[in-house]
Scaffold this motif. Structure first.
Motif, PDB file in Angstrom:
ATOM      1  N   GLY A 245       0.783  -1.230   0.000  1.00 27.91           N
ATOM      2  CA  GLY A 245       0.000   0.000   0.000  1.00 27.91           C
ATOM      3  C   GLY A 245       0.811   1.273   0.000  1.00 27.91           C
ATOM      4  O   GLY A 245       0.330   2.307   0.476  1.00 27.91           O
ATOM      5  N   ASN A 246       2.028   1.237  -0.565  1.00 29.72           N
ATOM      6  CA  ASN A 246       2.913   2.394  -0.546  1.00 29.72           C
ATOM      7  C   ASN A 246       2.938   3.115  -1.886  1.00 29.72           C
ATOM      8  O   ASN A 246       2.435   2.625  -2.894  1.00 29.72           O
ATOM      9  CB  ASN A 246       4.330   1.950  -0.181  1.00 29.72           C
ATOM     10  CG  ASN A 246       4.412   1.315   1.187  1.00 29.72           C
ATOM     11  OD1 ASN A 246       3.941   1.890   2.167  1.00 29.72           O
ATOM     12  ND2 ASN A 246       4.996   0.134   1.273  1.00 29.72           N
ATOM     13  N   VAL A 247       3.577   4.275  -1.898  1.00 33.53           N
ATOM     14  CA  VAL A 247       3.838   4.973  -3.160  1.00 33.53           C
ATOM     15  C   VAL A 247       4.998   4.303  -3.876  1.00 33.53           C
ATOM     16  O   VAL A 247       4.940   4.042  -5.080  1.00 33.53           O
ATOM     17  CB  VAL A 247       4.149   6.462  -2.913  1.00 33.53           C
ATOM     18  CG1 VAL A 247       4.527   7.153  -4.224  1.00 33.53           C
ATOM     19  CG2 VAL A 247       2.948   7.161  -2.289  1.00 33.53           C
ATOM     20  N   PHE A 248       6.066   3.971  -3.134  1.00 33.11           N
ATOM     21  CA  PHE A 248       7.262   3.369  -3.721  1.00 33.11           C
ATOM     22  C   PHE A 248       7.548   2.019  -3.067  1.00 33.11           C
ATOM     23  O   PHE A 248       7.127   1.750  -1.933  1.00 33.11           O
ATOM     24  CB  PHE A 248       8.461   4.304  -3.557  1.00 33.11           C
ATOM     25  CG  PHE A 248       8.244   5.661  -4.160  1.00 33.11           C
ATOM     26  CD1 PHE A 248       8.071   5.803  -5.529  1.00 33.11           C
ATOM     27  CD2 PHE A 248       8.192   6.794  -3.364  1.00 33.11           C
ATOM     28  CE1 PHE A 248       7.848   7.042  -6.095  1.00 33.11           C
ATOM     29  CE2 PHE A 248       7.977   8.042  -3.916  1.00 33.11           C
ATOM     30  CZ  PHE A 248       7.804   8.173  -5.285  1.00 33.11           C
ATOM     31  N   SER A 249       8.302   1.194  -3.780  1.00 28.70           N
ATOM     32  CA  SER A 249       8.515  -0.187  -3.330  1.00 28.70           C
ATOM     33  C   SER A 249       9.681  -0.334  -2.366  1.00 28.70           C
ATOM     34  O   SER A 249       9.777  -1.360  -1.694  1.00 28.70           O
ATOM     35  CB  SER A 249       8.768  -1.089  -4.545  1.00 28.70           C
ATOM     36  OG  SER A 249      10.078  -0.884  -5.059  1.00 28.70           O
ATOM     37  N   GLY A 250      10.555   0.644  -2.280  1.00 29.23           N
ATOM     38  CA  GLY A 250      11.752   0.465  -1.461  1.00 29.23           C
ATOM     39  C   GLY A 250      12.626  -0.664  -1.955  1.00 29.23           C
ATOM     40  O   GLY A 250      13.411  -1.232  -1.201  1.00 29.23           O
ATOM     41  N   ASP A 251      12.498  -1.004  -3.272  1.00 30.77           N
ATOM     42  CA  ASP A 251      13.221  -2.105  -3.918  1.00 30.77           C
ATOM     43  C   ASP A 251      12.806  -3.469  -3.383  1.00 30.77           C
ATOM     44  O   ASP A 251      13.547  -4.454  -3.504  1.00 30.77           O
ATOM     45  CB  ASP A 251      14.740  -1.929  -3.793  1.00 30.77           C
ATOM     46  CG  ASP A 251      15.248  -0.722  -4.562  1.00 30.77           C
ATOM     47  OD1 ASP A 251      14.756  -0.496  -5.678  1.00 30.77           O
ATOM     48  OD2 ASP A 251      16.119   0.001  -4.043  1.00 30.77           O
ATOM     49  N   ALA A 252      11.612  -3.549  -2.788  1.00 26.98           N
ATOM     50  CA  ALA A 252      11.107  -4.845  -2.319  1.00 26.98           C
ATOM     51  C   ALA A 252      10.800  -5.743  -3.514  1.00 26.98           C
ATOM     52  O   ALA A 252      10.164  -5.307  -4.474  1.00 26.98           O
ATOM     53  CB  ALA A 252       9.851  -4.649  -1.485  1.00 26.98           C
ATOM     54  N   PRO A 253      11.233  -7.021  -3.482  1.00 30.95           N
ATOM     55  CA  PRO A 253      10.872  -7.940  -4.560  1.00 30.95           C
ATOM     56  C   PRO A 253       9.400  -8.331  -4.542  1.00 30.95           C
ATOM     57  O   PRO A 253       8.885  -8.847  -5.535  1.00 30.95           O
ATOM     58  CB  PRO A 253      11.775  -9.150  -4.292  1.00 30.95           C
ATOM     59  CG  PRO A 253      12.094  -9.092  -2.838  1.00 30.95           C
ATOM     60  CD  PRO A 253      12.132  -7.635  -2.483  1.00 30.95           C
ATOM     61  N   ASP A 254       8.712  -8.092  -3.434  1.00 31.46           N
ATOM     62  CA  ASP A 254       7.300  -8.443  -3.295  1.00 31.46           C
ATOM     63  C   ASP A 254       6.525  -7.166  -2.978  1.00 31.46           C
ATOM     64  O   ASP A 254       6.572  -6.655  -1.863  1.00 31.46           O
ATOM     65  CB  ASP A 254       7.133  -9.475  -2.178  1.00 31.46           C
ATOM     66  CG  ASP A 254       5.672  -9.848  -1.929  1.00 31.46           C
ATOM     67  OD1 ASP A 254       4.818  -9.439  -2.735  1.00 31.46           O
ATOM     68  OD2 ASP A 254       5.408 -10.543  -0.932  1.00 31.46           O
ATOM     69  N   ALA A 255       5.842  -6.631  -3.982  1.00 29.06           N
ATOM     70  CA  ALA A 255       5.100  -5.384  -3.810  1.00 29.06           C
ATOM     71  C   ALA A 255       3.646  -5.608  -4.198  1.00 29.06           C
ATOM     72  O   ALA A 255       3.354  -6.142  -5.266  1.00 29.06           O
ATOM     73  CB  ALA A 255       5.706  -4.272  -4.662  1.00 29.06           C
ATOM     74  N   LEU A 256       2.742  -5.210  -3.330  1.00 28.42           N
ATOM     75  CA  LEU A 256       1.313  -5.315  -3.599  1.00 28.42           C
ATOM     76  C   LEU A 256       0.681  -3.954  -3.363  1.00 28.42           C
ATOM     77  O   LEU A 256       0.911  -3.312  -2.340  1.00 28.42           O
ATOM     78  CB  LEU A 256       0.656  -6.350  -2.680  1.00 28.42           C
ATOM     79  CG  LEU A 256      -0.861  -6.517  -2.851  1.00 28.42           C
ATOM     80  CD1 LEU A 256      -1.198  -7.068  -4.225  1.00 28.42           C
ATOM     81  CD2 LEU A 256      -1.416  -7.433  -1.765  1.00 28.42           C
ATOM     82  N   TYR A 257      -0.127  -3.523  -4.335  1.00 30.10           N
ATOM     83  CA  TYR A 257      -0.808  -2.238  -4.267  1.00 30.10           C
ATOM     84  C   TYR A 257       0.177  -1.121  -3.939  1.00 30.10           C
ATOM     85  O   TYR A 257      -0.052  -0.275  -3.078  1.00 30.10           O
ATOM     86  CB  TYR A 257      -1.954  -2.296  -3.254  1.00 30.10           C
ATOM     87  CG  TYR A 257      -2.982  -1.220  -3.506  1.00 30.10           C
ATOM     88  CD1 TYR A 257      -3.673  -1.188  -4.707  1.00 30.10           C
ATOM     89  CD2 TYR A 257      -3.229  -0.233  -2.573  1.00 30.10           C
ATOM     90  CE1 TYR A 257      -4.588  -0.189  -4.962  1.00 30.10           C
ATOM     91  CE2 TYR A 257      -4.142   0.766  -2.811  1.00 30.10           C
ATOM     92  CZ  TYR A 257      -4.830   0.784  -4.012  1.00 30.10           C
ATOM     93  OH  TYR A 257      -5.727   1.782  -4.261  1.00 30.10           O
ATOM     94  N   THR A 258       1.300  -1.148  -4.639  1.00 28.64           N
ATOM     95  CA  THR A 258       2.335  -0.129  -4.519  1.00 28.64           C
ATOM     96  C   THR A 258       2.387   0.620  -5.848  1.00 28.64           C
ATOM     97  O   THR A 258       2.590   0.010  -6.894  1.00 28.64           O
ATOM     98  CB  THR A 258       3.692  -0.776  -4.196  1.00 28.64           C
ATOM     99  OG1 THR A 258       3.602  -1.416  -2.918  1.00 28.64           O
ATOM    100  CG2 THR A 258       4.801   0.247  -4.166  1.00 28.64           C
ATOM    101  N   PHE A 259       2.186   1.921  -5.819  1.00 31.57           N
ATOM    102  CA  PHE A 259       1.981   2.687  -7.046  1.00 31.57           C
ATOM    103  C   PHE A 259       3.104   2.505  -8.058  1.00 31.57           C
ATOM    104  O   PHE A 259       2.856   2.372  -9.251  1.00 31.57           O
ATOM    105  CB  PHE A 259       1.827   4.170  -6.713  1.00 31.57           C
ATOM    106  CG  PHE A 259       0.529   4.507  -6.045  1.00 31.57           C
ATOM    107  CD1 PHE A 259      -0.615   4.716  -6.783  1.00 31.57           C
ATOM    108  CD2 PHE A 259       0.439   4.596  -4.672  1.00 31.57           C
ATOM    109  CE1 PHE A 259      -1.821   5.015  -6.176  1.00 31.57           C
ATOM    110  CE2 PHE A 259      -0.757   4.892  -4.046  1.00 31.57           C
ATOM    111  CZ  PHE A 259      -1.899   5.108  -4.798  1.00 31.57           C
ATOM    112  N   SER A 260       4.340   2.485  -7.595  1.00 32.84           N
ATOM    113  CA  SER A 260       5.468   2.394  -8.527  1.00 32.84           C
ATOM    114  C   SER A 260       5.617   1.014  -9.131  1.00 32.84           C
ATOM    115  O   SER A 260       6.375   0.842 -10.091  1.00 32.84           O
ATOM    116  CB  SER A 260       6.767   2.771  -7.805  1.00 32.84           C
ATOM    117  OG  SER A 260       7.059   1.832  -6.781  1.00 32.84           O
ATOM    118  N   ALA A 261       4.923   0.013  -8.601  1.00 32.14           N
ATOM    119  CA  ALA A 261       5.098  -1.368  -9.067  1.00 32.14           C
ATOM    120  C   ALA A 261       3.776  -2.018  -9.443  1.00 32.14           C
ATOM    121  O   ALA A 261       3.684  -3.237  -9.504  1.00 32.14           O
ATOM    122  CB  ALA A 261       5.799  -2.188  -7.985  1.00 32.14           C
TER     123      ALA A 261
END
Length: 670
Positions: A245-261
């Protein structure tokens, strides 16, 4: 659960008695129907949900009852002496079964916390084998969007954040304030927190002269481009982390409902989302909470009107629906996926709870409805931590906010015109344009729909894409609600002289697109004499920042000038109400490649602790002045204290890395 099955048998006989289109003979047949439906749900339901997820998202889960109706019709073909004559009747049976599961589950919750823990285990236990047991603590970073340090302490004292209060009262955690950069908003702050880099991000939305494009932080395509610029690949979540649920992923390999990913997606994240929609009783519960929040908002809005509460924002139209989408839908999805992350044993996860921020924007930062939303967020955090003892590793909790909010009647409410209209009056015949200020809630909805229509592997996605074809832009982005395209302010147009106005809370950005490069005070005065002085003298403006031809950046107020190059002040310092680091923040922003030609900050009254947003929000953030720039970070007491005040999101990033290293190396907390 046998009790639920028995209740569903009773419901079947009840439907048989009151509906001509449902025919059932004998107890044995009723039991067989319940068993067949249960088996079909176990075997076929996950596949059906996976194929139709876009339709489920588009209908807020209501399509689940259509799928369940298909299962009921299947049972009618398998079990003799059970007949459902119409599809509508099958839908009624499916809804009745889901309601029965939800109601019986609620009645049996003698220990609600224990039920919550068991439910999380059931949803996630199948994935635990992917991870080894570990003694190294995992880190949960939970962001309460928009909550200032001061309002947090008040909420802890007054009982609106009981779980966080217990952490502080028992000495397990301590809380520190920190200070935002300019601009105090989620995009720039999360870039700084997650990547350690938020350079060249002057606001939530900004105009880039080189490309002529307006970048918006929560636009999926723009967020991906901003992340590409800010990230070095070693963000805070790069070590097998999860972004929720973030704006950016922080380089996380697992991103859900993150705007940049959004378009990249995550198989793990998608499976978690699928598991949520696979439960009709969960859908019924969410719909109940959704309706309750709409009713809650309408009641509180009426009460505010009757009491003539001031300041008061507009809360009609689609806002109650959008509010429920954020405070219920997104919050429940975030909590449920984080619960799965805990039981999978992810090393680090970062999630943004945006409910308080959304409600405080429209109701006020200390209004009962805002604090009630905070209390519910506090309860979500408490429930998440209940699952930690059953996780394959211990977990340490860090709670933080990205910014606070300042409150006050809007610029339009106070002065009868918008910033765009004021600039148009002062600039003479220039063409003034400004994009409609689409709320963050619409951004959340559009982001989810963009993710849905860009799922190339789903047949249902193509159906949704066709249904929304008139609302899909050429770049594939869904645009529901107000258009975000720049629109001219009423007035004459002269040649190619165009002034672009953008706003982030009480921060106004003015760009002269017809002037090449960073326009100077002298250039602007030649083309638009009296504009800068007119802005600086206006009662609703605190200061205007502009660069002079000499290279010095000037901060102009109604009664004085602050020279940022050497700190000298002529007359009354216009930065006095904005804190001791105001000049530092403005000096940094002035060095950005994308710094606008003029930065206009709304007036802030120190005595009343109120300011005025250029957007129609009575709780706001984005500029300087008040609590918007004073968020908090709550960390386990076993960590070391900062050696100096934390100023800026990049400094918070470095401090978080130090704390995380300490927590991973220390013995687990008892």
């Amino acid at each position: 659960m046998p009790v639920v099955g028995a209740a569903q048998v009773v419901v079947l006989f009840g439907l048989d008695a009151i509906m001509d289109s449902v025919e059932l003979t004998g107890l044995g047949r009723a039991v067989a129907v319940v068993v067949v439906i249960a088996l079909a749900n176990a075997l076929l339901w996950p596949i059906a949900v996976r194929l139709t997820l876009p339709l489920l998202a588009l209908t807020l889960g209501l399509f689940t009852f259509v799928l369940n109706a298909g299962v009921v019709l299947l049972a009618g073909n398998v079990v003799s002496e059970f007949e459902v004559a119409t599809f509508g009747a099958a839908v009624v049976v499916s809804i009745a079964f889901a309601l029965t599961s939800s109601v019986v589950g609620s009645v049996l919750r003698l220990d609600d916390d224990d039920v919550w823990r068991r439910a999380m285990i059931r949803r996630s236990i199948r994935e635990r084998h992917r991870f080894d047991e570990s003694d190294e603590p995992g880190i949960l970073l939970l962001q309460i969007d928009g909550l200032s340090h001061a309002v947090l302490l008040e909420a802890v004292e007054d009982g609106h954040a009981p779980y966080l209060a217990s952490l502080l009262r028992t000495g397990r955690h301590r809380v520190h304030p920190w200070e935002c950069d300019l601009s105090s908003q989620t995009g720039a702050m999360q870039a700084g927190i997650l990547f350690g880099n938020n350079e060249d991000m002057p606001a939530f939305r900004w105009h880039e002269k080189e490309s002529g494009e307006i970048l918006v932080s929560n636009n999926p395509r723009h967020a991906a481009e901003i992340e590409r610029r800010q990230s070095d690949g070693a963000g805070l979540l790069a070590d097998d982390g999860a972004s929720r649920g973030n704006v950016f992923s922080g380089d996380a390999p697992d991103a859900l409902y993150t705007f940049s990913a959004l378009r990249a997606g995550s198989d793990v994240g998608r499976s978690r989302l699928l598991s949520l929609f696979a439960s009709p009783s969960w859908i019924v519960r969410i719909l109940g909470l959704f309706v309750a929040d709409i009713v809650r908002e309408q009641r509180s809005a009426r009460a505010a009107r009757r009491a003539d509460v001031r300041p008061r924002g507009h809360r009609g139209g689609t806002y109650p629906l959008l509010r429920a989408s954020v405070t219920v839908g997104l919050t429940e999805i975030t909590t449920a996926t984080l619960a799965g992350d805990i039981y999978r044993g992810v090393p680090i996860a970062y999630a943004d709870f945006v409910g308080y921020d959304e409600v405080a924007h429209h109701s006020g930062i200390r209004r009962p409805e805002s604090l009630d939303t905070l209390r519910r967020t506090d309860d979500h955090i408490r429930r998440l931590m209940l699952g930690v003892p059953d996780a394959p590793r211990p977990y340490e909790l860090i709670v933080l906010s990205d910014h606070g909010q300042t409150q006050g009647a809007t610029f339009l409410q106070r002065h009868g015109l918008t910033l765009e209209e004021l600039v148009h009056q002062l600039a003479g015949s220039a063409r003034v344009v400004a994009p409609p200020l689409v709320t963050e809630a619409w951004g959340n909805v559009n982001a989810l729909m963009t993710d849905v229509v860009n799922d190339e592997h789903s047949v249902a996605s193509r159906v949704v894409r066709r249904a929304l074809r008139k609302r899909i832009r050429g770049d594939g982005e869904v645009e529901l609600g107000p258009s975000s395209h720049p629109q001219p302010v009423a007035g004459p147009e002269v040649g190619d002289e165009e002034i672009v106005i953008l706003a982030s809370g009480n921060l106004g950005l003015v760009t002269f697109s017809h002037l090449e490069g960073r326009a100077t005070l002298e250039q602007i005065e030649v083309r638009h004499p009296g504009l800068i002085a007119g802005l600086a003298d206006h009662d609703g403006v605190g200061f205007v920042m502009v660069r002079s031809a000499s290279g010095d950046s000037l901060v102009l107020g109604a009664r004085g000038v602050h020279h940022l190059a050497d700190g000298t002040v002529e007359g009354v310092d216009p930065l006095l109400p904005y804190g001791e680091n105001a000049a530092r923040h403005l000096r940094r922003t002035s060095g950005f490649r994308n710094c606008p030609d003029l930065i206009v900050n709304g007036r802030f009254d120190v005595e009343t602790d109120e300011g005025a947003a250029f957007e129609e929000l009575i709780g706001f953030h984005g500029g300087l002045g008040g609590l918007q720039a004073r968020p908090f970070v709550m960390v386990p007491s076993r960590t070391s204290s900062p050696t100096q005040p934390i100023v800026g999101a990049e400094e918070l990033h470095r401090q978080l890395r130090a704390w995380i290293d300490e927590l991973r190396l220390a013995d687990p907390a008892p």
